[in-house]
Scaffold this motif. Sequence first.
Motif, PDB file in Angstrom:
ATOM      1  N   VAL A 168      26.158  52.520  -2.476  1.00 39.12           N
ATOM      2  CA  VAL A 168      25.625  51.856  -3.794  1.00 39.12           C
ATOM      3  C   VAL A 168      25.215  53.100  -4.961  1.00 39.12           C
ATOM      4  CG1 VAL A 168      23.653  50.502  -4.585  1.00 39.12           C
ATOM      5  CG2 VAL A 168      24.220  50.311  -2.059  1.00 39.12           C
ATOM      6  N   LEU A 169      26.255  53.009  -5.894  1.00 39.32           N
ATOM      7  CA  LEU A 169      26.149  53.919  -6.811  1.00 39.32           C
ATOM      8  C   LEU A 169      25.611  53.367  -8.226  1.00 39.32           C
ATOM      9  CD1 LEU A 169      29.410  55.569  -5.953  1.00 39.32           C
ATOM     10  CD2 LEU A 169      27.299  56.167  -5.283  1.00 39.32           C
ATOM     11  N   ASP A 170      24.437  53.624  -8.579  1.00 40.40           N
ATOM     12  CA  ASP A 170      23.640  53.279  -9.796  1.00 40.40           C
ATOM     13  C   ASP A 170      23.792  53.942 -10.944  1.00 40.40           C
ATOM     14  OD1 ASP A 170      22.115  51.824 -11.143  1.00 40.40           O
ATOM     15  OD2 ASP A 170      20.224  52.602 -10.401  1.00 40.40           O
ATOM     16  N   GLU A 171      24.618  53.627 -11.684  1.00 43.31           N
ATOM     17  CA  GLU A 171      24.957  54.121 -13.269  1.00 43.31           C
ATOM     18  C   GLU A 171      25.378  55.664 -12.874  1.00 43.31           C
ATOM     19  OE1 GLU A 171      22.901  53.286 -16.558  1.00 43.31           O
ATOM     20  OE2 GLU A 171      22.012  51.597 -15.880  1.00 43.31           O
ATOM     21  N   THR A 172      26.286  55.978 -11.886  1.00 44.14           N
ATOM     22  CA  THR A 172      26.937  57.197 -11.587  1.00 44.14           C
ATOM     23  C   THR A 172      27.717  57.628 -12.762  1.00 44.14           C
ATOM     24  OG1 THR A 172      26.997  56.890  -9.298  1.00 44.14           O
ATOM     25  CG2 THR A 172      28.606  58.234 -10.094  1.00 44.14           C
ATOM     26  N   ASP A 173      28.099  56.663 -13.771  1.00 42.70           N
ATOM     27  CA  ASP A 173      29.106  57.075 -14.780  1.00 42.70           C
ATOM     28  C   ASP A 173      28.086  57.448 -16.203  1.00 42.70           C
ATOM     29  OD1 ASP A 173      28.245  54.512 -14.803  1.00 42.70           O
ATOM     30  OD2 ASP A 173      29.867  53.616 -16.012  1.00 42.70           O
ATOM     31  N   SER A 174      26.831  57.256 -16.134  1.00 38.76           N
ATOM     32  CA  SER A 174      25.937  57.577 -17.222  1.00 38.76           C
ATOM     33  C   SER A 174      26.005  58.964 -17.468  1.00 38.76           C
ATOM     34  CB  SER A 174      24.866  56.630 -17.169  1.00 38.76           C
ATOM     35  OG  SER A 174      24.034  57.388 -16.436  1.00 38.76           O
TER      36      SER A 174
END
Length: 248
Positions: A168-174
Amino acid sequence: MLKIENLHAEIDGKEILKGLSLEVNAGEVHAIMGPNGAGKSTLAYVLGGRPGYDVTQGSVTFDGKDLMDMEPHERAAAGMFLGFQYPVEIPGVSNVQFLREALNSQRRERGEEPLSGGEFLKLAKEKAGLLKLDMEMLKRNVNVGFSGGEKKRNEMVQMGILDPAFAVLDETDSGLDIDALKVVGEGINAIMRQPEKAALLITHYQRLLDYVQPDFVHILSAGRIVKTGGADLAKKLEADGYDEVMAA
Ligand SMILES: Nc1ncnc2c1ncn2[C@@H]1O[C@H](COP(=O)(O)OP(=O)(O)O)[C@@H](O)[C@H]1O
Ligand SMILES: [Mg+2]
């Protein structure tokens, strides 16, 4: 693989998730998008077992087992990985120590032999290389003084080392610049795009999904999933915004 049914969860008596249902099968990547405050991070924390997040109704099963019945370390040992929106700094603990301890405690929990220092370093080097993170960064204290992008890449190195079945990746791109976004996106593909694995990507932007093509895109709003579609739904959101897409 992961089955969430009518999940209700609250923080300090305030209901945040209000009947969320979602099923993710092995081999799938799902993206969750949604306005600020919709409950995306809350969902991630509930899945990870963070204290203070109370499930009041509904169920979550992971490979057929009741996830809510498991302690956070048991969830991790069973293959659940949570990438944080805001990775924490741990002064006084080196990345290498931290990662080796995390991996070996999961291995012990599963009845596997711990890795030796040499074996671990070899693995760490391979995964750091995949994410283009300098080995020197792995010797430093966990996330201390790392830039936003380095923290996120470090999280992906951690994911590579732990080799979870479900991420589960929470806003890994932010907070990532264009180059780091590509490296992280390709890292996610290399680590998680496998038939026996699955991932849930929480993101605000289409750009990560250019690299990691989702099989399903869900819109989370006010604590439940209000719309589900394919990869094109994310593109539509980017073009038209939440209000218009949700009203359609
Ligand atoms: N510790 C907390 N105490 C009280 N309310 C919280 C807490 N954490 C989050 N919330 C509230 O829960 C709602 C959902 O937050 P969050 O899951 O972080 O949303 P998202 O990640 O979708 O932006 C917001 O209204 C937020 O203010
Ligand atoms: Mg959030």
